[in-house]
Structures are given as C-alpha cells and as structure tokens.
Design an enzyme around this catalytic site. Structure first.
Site, short mmCIF file in Angstrom:
data_model
loop_
_atom_site.label_atom_id
_atom_site.label_comp_id
_atom_site.label_asym_id
_atom_site.label_seq_id
_atom_site.Cartn_x
_atom_site.Cartn_y
_atom_site.Cartn_z
N ALA A 12 0.82 -1.21 0.00
CA ALA A 12 0.00 0.00 0.00
C ALA A 12 0.85 1.26 0.00
O ALA A 12 0.47 2.29 0.53
CB ALA A 12 -0.92 -0.01 1.21
N ARG A 18 -3.62 8.09 -10.43
CA ARG A 18 -4.73 8.08 -11.40
C ARG A 18 -6.10 8.33 -10.77
O ARG A 18 -7.08 8.59 -11.46
CB ARG A 18 -4.74 6.74 -12.17
CG ARG A 18 -3.67 6.67 -13.24
CD ARG A 18 -3.53 5.27 -13.81
NE ARG A 18 -2.75 4.40 -12.92
CZ ARG A 18 -2.56 3.10 -13.13
NH1 ARG A 18 -3.10 2.51 -14.18
NH2 ARG A 18 -1.84 2.38 -12.30
N LYS A 25 -5.43 6.60 -2.40
CA LYS A 25 -6.26 5.64 -3.15
C LYS A 25 -6.86 4.55 -2.27
O LYS A 25 -8.06 4.28 -2.37
CB LYS A 25 -5.42 5.00 -4.25
CG LYS A 25 -6.14 3.86 -4.94
CD LYS A 25 -5.49 3.45 -6.24
CE LYS A 25 -4.36 2.49 -6.05
NZ LYS A 25 -3.86 1.98 -7.34
N ASN A 176 -0.75 -11.05 -14.91
CA ASN A 176 -0.36 -11.23 -13.51
C ASN A 176 -1.31 -10.41 -12.64
O ASN A 176 -1.42 -9.20 -12.81
CB ASN A 176 1.09 -10.74 -13.34
CG ASN A 176 1.48 -10.62 -11.88
OD1 ASN A 176 1.01 -11.38 -11.04
ND2 ASN A 176 2.35 -9.65 -11.58
C1 UD1 Z 1 1.73 -4.63 -10.68
C2 UD1 Z 1 2.57 -5.76 -11.28
C3 UD1 Z 1 1.91 -6.25 -12.55
C4 UD1 Z 1 0.50 -6.69 -12.27
C5 UD1 Z 1 -0.30 -5.59 -11.58
C6 UD1 Z 1 -1.62 -6.14 -11.10
C7 UD1 Z 1 4.86 -5.26 -10.65
C8 UD1 Z 1 6.18 -4.76 -11.11
N1 UD1 Z 1 3.88 -5.27 -11.53
O1 UD1 Z 1 1.73 -3.57 -11.62
O2 UD1 Z 1 2.66 -7.33 -13.10
O3 UD1 Z 1 -0.13 -7.06 -13.47
O4 UD1 Z 1 0.41 -5.10 -10.42
O5 UD1 Z 1 -2.44 -5.14 -10.61
O6 UD1 Z 1 4.75 -5.64 -9.51
N2 UD1 Z 1 3.39 -0.54 -4.35
C9 UD1 Z 1 4.21 -0.42 -3.25
N3 UD1 Z 1 5.46 0.12 -3.42
C10 UD1 Z 1 5.92 0.53 -4.62
C11 UD1 Z 1 5.08 0.38 -5.74
C12 UD1 Z 1 3.83 -0.16 -5.58
O7 UD1 Z 1 3.82 -0.77 -2.14
O8 UD1 Z 1 7.05 1.00 -4.68
C13 UD1 Z 1 2.06 -1.10 -4.18
C14 UD1 Z 1 0.96 -0.22 -4.69
O9 UD1 Z 1 0.46 0.62 -3.65
C15 UD1 Z 1 -0.09 -1.22 -5.14
C16 UD1 Z 1 0.73 -2.43 -5.54
O10 UD1 Z 1 2.00 -2.28 -4.93
O11 UD1 Z 1 -0.94 -1.59 -4.06
C17 UD1 Z 1 0.88 -2.54 -7.05
O12 UD1 Z 1 1.53 -1.37 -7.50
P1 UD1 Z 1 1.15 -0.67 -8.87
O13 UD1 Z 1 2.00 0.51 -9.05
O14 UD1 Z 1 -0.32 -0.49 -8.95
O15 UD1 Z 1 1.66 -1.82 -9.88
P2 UD1 Z 1 1.16 -2.06 -11.33
O16 UD1 Z 1 1.88 -1.16 -12.25
O17 UD1 Z 1 -0.32 -2.05 -11.34
MG MG Z 2 -2.01 -1.37 -9.84
#
Ligand code: UD1
Ligand code: MG
Length: 480
Positions: A12, A18, A25, A176
């Site tokens: 989180a 977005r 969010k 994924n």
């Molecule tokens: C990620 C996956 C993708 C998958 C998708 C599903 C990776 C690299 N990619 O992409 O393969 O299809 O989720 O929804 O993992 N978050 C953190 N720290 C960070 C970045 C993100 O805690 O540094 C958390 C976000 O708050 C979120 C989750 O990880 O809850 C996913 O992050 P998000 O940036 O939405 O990843 P996607 O680009 O959607």
């Molecule tokens: Mg996401």
C-alpha cells in the site's frame, strides 16, 4: 486457527495518482469500507501468523486506518527505492529471523479478492512444494497488466511488465494479478539480486519469477475463474466497476440467505449490513454502514438507511434515515426523514413528510403527517396531530418536549419546549402549547372566531368571490 507458517504482505505504498484525489487511493471506499479494509479483512480470514503492511505515500492517514482495523498489523515504511520488489524486500525483513513459511503478497487496491481464492492458491502452492505460485487471469483487455510468459511446455517462464513488453508479448492475454504465494527463503535470495534496469526504473517483484525459474525452482501460475476478482482499482471508473461487482456479490449472498431483492441492479448493500430471513428489499434501496434489518421487514422503494436498526415486520417506505431505531411492526414513510437519535417503538408510526431527530416515540404512538419532532419523548399509544411542530430551539439552547401516553394532540400544534403534556391529555387544533398540560386536561389557546357578515360585498365588490357569494345557492341535484 492461526497459521504460524503464513505471512501476508499488503502492498500500500504506491501513489495512486490516477485517482486524481486528495484522499489516498486505498482509503477510497466501496460497499462502506475502504479498499484497504476489504483487503485486510480478506487477509485476516487466512489467520496468518504475521500481517505486514507496506506504506509510504500518505502514510499517516493509511497507518491510522490500518491500526484501527487491524491493531496487530506490522507497519513497514518503504524507503526511496521504488517498486513492488523493494516493498516486499522490506516486508520480509520485518519477519522474525526464524520464519521459514510462506509469504502471500496482495495489493491494497484489489478489493474483490476473496479468502477462498487465496486459500486455493496457498493449498496448490504447498501441495506442489513450489517456490512461487501466482494468481493469473485471462482478460479480454490486458492493458496495463504484467503478462505471464510461458515456455513451449506451458510452464511459467517469467513476467513481463506492460511498459517493457514486445509487441508479441503484448498480445498475451494471461495477466499477472499481483497476488502471489512465495516460500520465504528463495524469495529473499532472489529479491537481493533484482535490479531496476527497466522502463520504469523500479525494482519489480515480478522479476523474481524469471530468476526463480532460472534456478530450476517450481513456479506456477493459477488462472482465476472470474477475472473481475483480481481487478485493481486505479481510477474512478474502475472504482465504480468494482463497487458494482462487490454489490452483486453481497446482494447474491443475501438472496441465498433468504432475502427477496426485487431489483438487484438498484439495491445497494454495504459489506457490514445484516439482514434477517424474509426481508424484502424494493427497488432503489440503499443499506449502509452497520444497518441491521430483522426478519420479515420490508424496505423501500427508494430508501436509504445508514447505521439503522429495523425491527421484525416493520415497513420503511421512501425514507432517508441515519442512526435510527425502528421497532417491530412499525411503519415509516413514505417521505420520512429520520435523523440521528430517532427511536420508534413497536407498532409505532412516523408517516408522510415527517422529520424526527433525537426523539423517542413509544410503542404504538403515531406521528402520521407533516411534522417536525426534535428532542422529544412520546409515551405509548399517543397520536400527534397532523402538522405538529416541536419548537425545540430558541436560537440559543435546545430544549426538550415530553408527551405522555394516550395523548391526543390536535392538528397544527406547536409544542414550545421545554414543555410537558401529561398522560391522556388532549390539545385543540391550532394550539400553541407554551405551558405544561396536566394529565387528562384539554389545552386550547386559540381566540374565539369572529365572522364579519357581508365583509366581501363591502370590501371586495365586483370580484368573483363577491359574485359567488351573491348568487343563489346551486339547486340540489335531483338524481339522488
Ligand atoms: C503490478 C505488477 C503487474 C501486475 C499488476 C496487477 C509489478 C512490477 N507489476 O503492476 O505485473 O499485473 O500489479 O495489478 O509488480 N506498491 C508499493 N510500493 C511501490 C510500488 C507499488 O507498495 O514502490 C504497491 C501499490 O500501492 C499497489 C501495488 O503495490 O498496491 C501494485 O503497485 P502498482 O504501481 O499499482 O503496480 P502495477 O503497475 O499495477
Ligand atoms: Mg495497480
């Protein structure tokens, strides 16, 4: 029973740009709970030995909410290194050194994922002694997701992110979901090796999958049957879509538990609502918060109840109510507005165009038409006349009105608080009750009526009213 070999990490820390919102969010809500509350509730159902939440953006607001919902959760702050890989790396560092079990990773923005799906994933993972098992889905529109790249034998090879994918890889429809189970030791080893040489300059958790495969470890992807279960909420369009899906799930659950829902599409039930058997929900009903509706009650059409309690057999039509208690077999509406602190006893009635606030209306008592009742106590089996207003506010202080049992108040009264009307008392039509009325008394304070004969002829000569007054009375019809 607590599964001490299980840890759940909830991601989180992301920014959620977005959503275009001042609110983080994961604190946006659907079905009466924040996104993260849904995820935490699902994680909690697994009874993991460790529950870890990774935070960064808007961390204070999110932490306050997590600690409120799940005081046992361990909070981990993500540092400057971006990416889901870094988030999980820090998460497992917070586990005890001797933890050797499995780590479930879920995203804080995937609210529809249920515990049964996660359990299936964990069971498959453990049965196969896998290093990693991930939840995938086949989507018609895979845009934005990482794609599952499988080898010629159908085994999972690696995951490629949308931003890094070739044209061929973009055609892959298996995505994924961002939900995984890992054995902690190989996960820890591989996370230490991943870099950030990719289109987004982030440490991708998804890179672990390819690295694990290269070591010959067992890695598999389990497609989920309903793609919507793993849908992430990244913008308000997806939020509305997820709300609708969640509502379908909740409505269906109550239908199968014995609730009649005339129109599921316009009936909205929050996750924390409780309904009895043979409750009937008519179109346009919204049940919010911790609302409880007992057996056989009928709600709607077009009714919103927030944190209300409705007794068995009651009827609530075209009503807006918050923090109100409605007794057994009572009747409310149509067009009633019940504000916090309203209590209506069994067999009571709050009728049409009536507003109530902080008032107790006893068993069998009725406020049927066009009234405002505030800061008032009414005993049992009393009837409040049409158009009665309690004047509870003098501009400075609020005062109470007390009405006894078996009172009959006339139409169009004002009860000027503080004032008490005793048991069995009557009031005449149009009475402004400023002084207490003793039990059994009749209160009247309207001055005697005077009729000024011929006033219209003298003062309004030539008007239609004057002509009508001068005309002979219409002859009685002889059809009778
Ligand atoms: C990620 C996956 C993708 C998958 C998708 C599903 C990776 C690299 N990619 O992409 O393969 O299809 O989720 O929804 O993992 N978050 C953190 N720290 C960070 C970045 C993100 O805690 O540094 C958390 C976000 O708050 C979120 C989750 O990880 O809850 C996913 O992050 P998000 O940036 O939405 O990843 P996607 O680009 O959607
Ligand atoms: Mg996401």
């Amino acid at each position: 029973m607590t599964d001490h070999n299980l840890a759940v990490i909830v991601l989180a820390a992301g920014q959620g740009t977005r959503m275009k919102s001042a609110r983080p969010k994961v604190l946006h809500s659907l079905a009466g709970r924040s996104l993260i509350a849904h995820v935490l509730a699902t994680a909690g159902e697994l009874e993991p030995g460790h529950l870890i939440a990774i935070v960064r953006h808007e961390r204070d607001a999110i932490v306050a909410s997590i600690s409120d919902l799940m005081p046992g959760a361990v909070i981990v702050d993500q540092d400057d290194v971006p990416g889901t890989g870094r988030a999980v790396e820090l998460g497992i560092a917070a586990l005890p050194d001797d933890f050797e079990g499995d780590v479930v990773v879920v995203s804080g923005d995937v609210p529809l994922l249920d515990a049964a799906t996660l359990r299936t994933l964990i069971d498959a993972h453990r049965a196969a002694s896998a290093a990693a098992t991930l939840l995938s889905a086949f989507l018609d529109d895979a845009r934005g997701y990482g794609r599952i790249v499988r080898g010629s034998a159908g085994d999972v090879d690696r995951i490629v992110e949308q931003a890094d994918a070739s044209d061929d890889e973009l055609d892959i429809t298996e995505i994924n979901s961002g939900t995984y189970v890992f054995r902690v030791a190989p996960l820890r080893e591989q996370l230490a090796l991943i870099g950030a040489k990719n289109a987004q300059g982030e440490k991708y958790l998804t890179d672990v999958v390819g690295l694990l495969r290269a070591t010959g470890a067992v890695v598999s992807a389990l497609p989920v049957a309903d793609g919507w279960r793993v849908a992430g909420v990244n913008d308000r369009v997806q939020l509305a879509e997820a709300s609708r899906r969640m509502n379908e799930v909740i409505v269906r659950r109550w239908q199968l538990a014995g609730v009649t829902v005339d129109d599921p599409a316009t009936t909205w039930i929050d996750a924390d609502v409780t309904l009895g058997e043979d409750v009937q929900l008519l179109p346009g009903t919204q049940l919010k918060g911790a609302t409880l509706v007992q057996t056989g009650a009928t709600i709607g059409p077009d009714t919103t109840l927030v944190d209300c309690e409705v007794g068995a057999g009651a009827t609530v039509r075209r009503t807006d109510a918050t923090l109100a208690v409605i007794g057994e077999n009572a009747s409310v509406g149509p067009f009633a507005y019940l504000r916090p602190g309203t209590y209506l006893g069994a067999d009571g009635k709050i009728g049409t165009f009536v507003e109530t606030k902080n008032s107790r209306i006893g068993n069998g008592s009725k406020v049927p038409h066009l009234s405002y009742i505030g800061d008032t106590t009414v005993g049992e089996n009393s009837n409040i006349g049409a158009g009665t207003i309690t004047a509870n506010y003098d501009g400075v202080t609020k005062s109470e009105t007390v009405v006894g049992s078996h009172v009959r108040s006339g139409s169009h009264n004002v009860f000027v608080a503080p004032v008490t009307i005793g048991d069995g008392a009557y009031t005449g039509a149009g009475t402004v009750v400023r002084k207490d009325v003793a039990p059994g008394a009749l209160a009247v304070n309207v001055s005697p009526q005077r009729n000024l004969e011929g006033w219209v002829e003298e003062n309004r000569a030539g008007t239609a009213a004057a002509d009508a007054a001068a005309a002979p009375p219409a002859a009685a019809s002889d059809t009778a």
